[in-house]
Design an enzyme around this catalytic site. Structure first.
Site: not given
Ligand code: C6P
Length: 404
Positions: A120, A197, A200, A223, A361
């Site tokens: 991401h 990370d 997910q 999430k 993203c």
């Molecule tokens: N992905 C998606 O629609 P935040 O925004 O900080 O809570 O998470 C960022 C982030 C980091 N790593 C992974 C693997 C992610 O999937 C995400 C967030 C969302 O896929 C929003 S772009």
């Protein structure tokens, strides 16, 4: 017998206020159960006060609730005493904290950082900036069009020069559950610091941090049925102790004189200013909720609902799935022959079906797939066979509309 309460949607007020909503954008954010909303309400109604400051009753209660969630998070990931948990705004802030603070401890000019093409943006851009600041090289594990890491050249990608390895556990585009230990074991044996990370993966399966062989693990509350504005950085205390603070200000200090300051002990050294108190407390309730259902049950239920979705969607003419990873979670990226993803998303939205269209993203993945966008449906514990049928019907209708 279903592993999930039959009337689970009743636990989520959004499905009462929007009875026709088919929410299939759970990789982006998840819905909030009443119990979490009640917990937020309780804080603001009954004990709204700052933490670690006032010694009056409601201040002490707020501090107690806030710190209890830290213990809950630590237990949730089966961390031993070598780890602590720091509250952040989310995965993005957790990685920014690391990319600013960790390099000062472990990087010197000429070193290397390893990530993958599957990341991401929040696990790419911070490292690009760090590389510029420290004059080090950023390397990528390549991906295949099947949506898997290509580890055939891993020996060349990880060497003694590799000082930081930061990798996505589960892809937000393909759903791939990556063979993370294959990389982390090699990285650790060569002395690199390893970050995962887990934005997910933590919401969807039982994660035992000890099996991952990492130094840091990051994820977001929103999430996993929690509030927005709260995330976690789990980290090894021996590293965090030596790392300089990321943000500075109130609560992260021990002493401040006109000339200099000294830092608070962990984890508060990394929690400058008034934190997102209500959100942290709400996250605790979302963990309670997930644990009550059981992470193994959640994984199994999602798998069953996802397999059903693939079976039904694959029969739709012109439906194409991006990637085919061998091990995956409940995320599917797709397109419909001859229909732009944004057009299809709009048509589905008119039928109250929320899916995401875009680059998610993850533009390097789009580059690999040679597309500018995909559609993505991502599932969670409240999705049902009826949701899948509505999605299938919506796509079939859209196809008829566009081929008319
Ligand atoms: N992905 C998606 O629609 P935040 O925004 O900080 O809570 O998470 C960022 C982030 C980091 N790593 C992974 C693997 C992610 O999937 C995400 C967030 C969302 O896929 C929003 S772009």
């Amino acid at each position: 017998m279903s592993l999930i309460p039959k009337d689970i949607k009743k636990h989520f007020p959004i499905f009462q206020s929007n009875p026709d909503l088919i929410f299939l954008d759970n990789a982006s954010t998840t819905q909030t159960p009443q119990l979490v909303i009640d917990k937020l309400n309780d804080y603001y109604t009954n004990y709204n006060a700052n933490v670690h400051r006032g010694i009056y009753q409601i201040g002490e209660k707020a501090t107690y609730e806030y710190e209890s969630v830290r213990q809950k998070v630590i237990k949730f990931l089966n961390c031993d005493d070598s780890f602590t948990a720091i509250f952040t705004q989310g995965t993005t802030e957790s990685i920014n904290l690391l990319s600013n603070s960790l390099p000062q401890l472990v990087l010197k000019e000429g070193d290397e950082i390893l990530i993958s093409e599957m990341e991401h943006h929040s696990n790419i851009v911070p490292w690009q900036l760090a590389c510029k600041r420290f004059n080090v090289k950023l390397k990528y594990i390549p991906i295949t069009t099947e949506g898997e890491w290509d580890l055939s050249n891993l020996n060349q990608l990880i060497t003694k020069k590799t000082k930081i390895v930061s990798l996505i556990h589960q892809s937000n585009v393909f759903g791939t559950i990556n063979p993370i230990q294959k990389v982390t074991n090699i990285a650790k044996s060569l002395g690199a610091t390893v970050i995962i990370d887990a934005a997910q993966s933590v919401p969807h399966s039982k994660i035992d941090i000890k099996t991952l062989n990492c130094d840091f693990l990051v994820f977001s509350g929103h999430k996993m049925l929690g509030p927005t504005g709260v995330g976690v950085l789990i980290g090894k205390t021996n590293l965090l102790d030596k790392m300089p603070p990321y943000m500075s200000g109130g609560d992260m200090i021990n002493t401040v004189s006109m000339e200099e300051s000294t830092w608070n002990e962990l984890p508060w050294k990394f929690e400058a200013g008034t934190p997102n108190i209500a959100q942290v407390i709400g996250l605790g309730s979302s963990i309670d909720y997930l644990l009550k259902i059981g992470m193994d049950n959640i994984y199994r239920y999602e798998k069953s609902i996802f397999d059903l979705a693939i079976e039904k969607l694959s029969k739709v003419e012109g439906f194409k799935i991006f990637g085919n990873p061998k091990v995956k979670g409940s995320v599917i990226s797709f397109e419909l022959d001859g229909v732009h993803p944004h057009d299809l998303a709009q048509i589905l939205d008119e039928k109250n079906i929320a899916v995401r269209a875009g680059h998610h993203c993850a533009q390097p993945i789009m580059e690999k797939l040679k597309v500018s966008a995909t559609l993505r449906a991502s599932f969670y514990i409240y999705n049902t066979e009826k949701d899948i049928d509505q999605l299938v019907r919506g796509i079939v209708d859209a196809r008829e509309f566009f081929t008319f």
